[in-house]
Design a protein around this motif. Structure first.
Motif, PDB file in Angstrom:
ATOM      1  N   LEU A   1     -87.889 -21.941  -8.830  1.00 29.94           N
ATOM      2  CA  LEU A   1     -87.575 -22.131  -7.405  1.00 29.94           C
ATOM      3  C   LEU A   1     -86.297 -22.934  -7.215  1.00 29.94           C
ATOM      4  N   ARG A   2     -85.274 -22.241  -6.759  1.00 32.38           N
ATOM      5  CA  ARG A   2     -84.011 -22.878  -6.356  1.00 32.38           C
ATOM      6  C   ARG A   2     -83.583 -22.152  -5.080  1.00 32.38           C
ATOM      7  N   ALA A   3     -82.613 -22.723  -4.373  1.00 32.77           N
ATOM      8  CA  ALA A   3     -82.175 -22.076  -3.131  1.00 32.77           C
ATOM      9  C   ALA A   3     -81.704 -20.647  -3.391  1.00 32.77           C
ATOM     10  N   ASP A   4     -81.068 -20.410  -4.572  1.00 33.22           N
ATOM     11  CA  ASP A   4     -80.542 -19.065  -4.809  1.00 33.22           C
ATOM     12  C   ASP A   4     -81.630 -18.081  -5.237  1.00 33.22           C
ATOM     13  N   ASN A   5     -82.864 -18.560  -5.387  1.00 32.32           N
ATOM     14  CA  ASN A   5     -83.981 -17.639  -5.601  1.00 32.32           C
ATOM     15  C   ASN A   5     -84.864 -17.572  -4.350  1.00 32.32           C
ATOM     16  N   MET A   6     -84.227 -17.826  -3.205  1.00 34.26           N
ATOM     17  CA  MET A   6     -84.872 -17.680  -1.896  1.00 34.26           C
ATOM     18  C   MET A   6     -83.865 -17.027  -0.954  1.00 34.26           C
TER      19      MET A   6
ATOM     20  N   VAL B   1     -87.651 -15.023  -3.906  1.00 32.63           N
ATOM     21  CA  VAL B   1     -87.263 -13.838  -4.688  1.00 32.63           C
ATOM     22  C   VAL B   1     -87.155 -14.232  -6.161  1.00 32.63           C
ATOM     23  N   ASP B   2     -86.819 -13.257  -6.998  1.00 32.77           N
ATOM     24  CA  ASP B   2     -86.631 -13.485  -8.439  1.00 32.77           C
ATOM     25  C   ASP B   2     -87.898 -14.051  -9.088  1.00 32.77           C
ATOM     26  N   TRP B   3     -88.931 -13.208  -9.135  1.00 36.78           N
ATOM     27  CA  TRP B   3     -90.227 -13.613  -9.668  1.00 36.78           C
ATOM     28  C   TRP B   3     -90.345 -13.329 -11.175  1.00 36.78           C
TER      29      TRP B   3
END
Ligand SMILES: Nc1ncnc2c1ncn2[C@@H]1O[C@H](COP(=O)(O)OP(=O)(O)OP(=O)(O)O)[C@@H](O)[C@H]1O
Ligand SMILES: [Mg+2]
Length: 310
Positions: A200-205, A216-218
């Motif tokens: 979980l980081r901002a770029d995976n949301m 995103v990016d699961w």
């Protein structure tokens, strides 16, 4: 929050023509544009495909002999088994041609969330994490991610303790035995029955204009105790401008972490040790921003540990 730089990603025209044709056939319209969003460190295609009829889908693609294809297929299996109340996009399909594989996912429309204070996006993320971890993962999800919790091997302090690098921060140097002991306790605490996004980081949301903040990016999804995602998000929030004291308070208040403070501290130690160790390794090819990011994350994790270990 500054999003890590996009590395040299494959573009739509780098994809073999048979796979592009297969995708256009399956999607029922030609691709007229492909836009690579900012963020992430990967080298595969990860792009919004604009179709001639106005629809958009998101696609990830890599050669079959690239480990990212296995990761993409794992992500597809996860998206297919997440409960409907989890904030994630729908899987659209999987397509193969010319020894390449593409995973197609519903397109989300919007920027990365703003995790800096006082953005309301952060409240949404904490609320999602409360829902995500409030009940056990369904059996099909647990089957899709496999039984071994992927966070268990995270470590770093033990190696740094045996040969402390000259540039190790004073706050880490002073506590190395304690940090090594905490991370050594982590593998026994890493098992659990909750859904864990795992990256979980901002770029995976994406803050979709209809759905709000969506994860995103699961590809790194796993199972574990409820505290993992909230704890790994915490240093990201510090990087986004929150004070370590405020984030420490959040971890003491949020149900995912307050219910298991020992696992929270042990996981934070293991993750921070992993960053401190890996940041000092040679940069892997195709991920130019990764080591600099790990140095920043390592410092944020250490600042938070300083509060928890007072
Ligand atoms: N369903 C989606 N709709 C729109 N944009 C998306 C979607 N999924 C991901 N993105 C955007 O694309 C970027 C790359 O996607 P993703 O993180 O899934 O790829 P990746 O190659 O696995 O990333 P990483 O480099 O983090 O390993 C994300 O940072 C996000 O901005
Ligand atoms: Mg990503």
């Amino acid at each position: 929050m500054p999003v890590p730089p996009t590395s040299g990603r494959l573009q739509w025209n780098d994809i073999p023509a048979p796979l592009r044709a297969r995708l256009e056939d399956a999607l029922g319209a030609p691709v007229i544009d492909a836009v690579t969003p900012q963020g992430g460190f990967g080298h595969q295609l990860a792009a919004a495909l604009h179709l001639a009829d106005g629809r958009r889908v998101f696609a990830k693609a890599a050669p079959d002999n690239d480990p990212l294809t296995a990761a993409n297929l794992r992500e597809a299996a996860v998206l297919d088994t997440l409960p409907p109340d989890v904030s994630a996009p729908q899987l659209v399909g999987i397509h193969r041609a010319a020894d390449w594989t593409a995973v197609v996912i519903a397109h989300l429309d919007g920027p990365h969330p703003d995790l800096s204070p006082p953005s309301v996006d952060v409240e949404q993320v904490w609320a999602h994490l409360g829902r995500l971890t409030s009940s056990p993962a369904p059996a099909p999800y647990a089957t899709a991610v496999g039984t071994a919790p992927s966070t268990a091997p995270l470590h770093g302090w033990g190696e740094l303790l045996s040969d402390p690098p000259g540039d190790l921060a004073r706050a880490a140097r002073d506590r190395l035995p304690q940090l090594a002991e905490l991370e050594a306790a982590w593998p026994d605490l890493a098992c659990g029955d909750r859904i864990v996004h795992g990256d979980l980081r901002a770029d995976n949301m994406v803050r979709d204009r209809h759905l709000g903040v969506t994860f995103v990016d699961w590809a790194h999804a796993t199972t574990g105790p409820a505290c993992i995602d909230a704890t790994s998000l915490a240093p990201q929030l510090i990087l986004a401008g929150h004070s370590p004291a405020d984030i420490d308070r959040m971890l003491h208040e949020h149900p995912a972490t307050s219910s298991n403070p020992d696992a929270t501290t042990a996981f934070l130690a293991a993750l921070t040790g992993h960053w401190h160790r890996n940041a000092r390794r040679p940069a892997p090819p195709g991920a130019p921003g990764l080591r600099a990011y790990q140095h920043r994350a390592a410092a944020a994790g250490l600042a938070l540990l300083g509060h928890r270990l007072r």
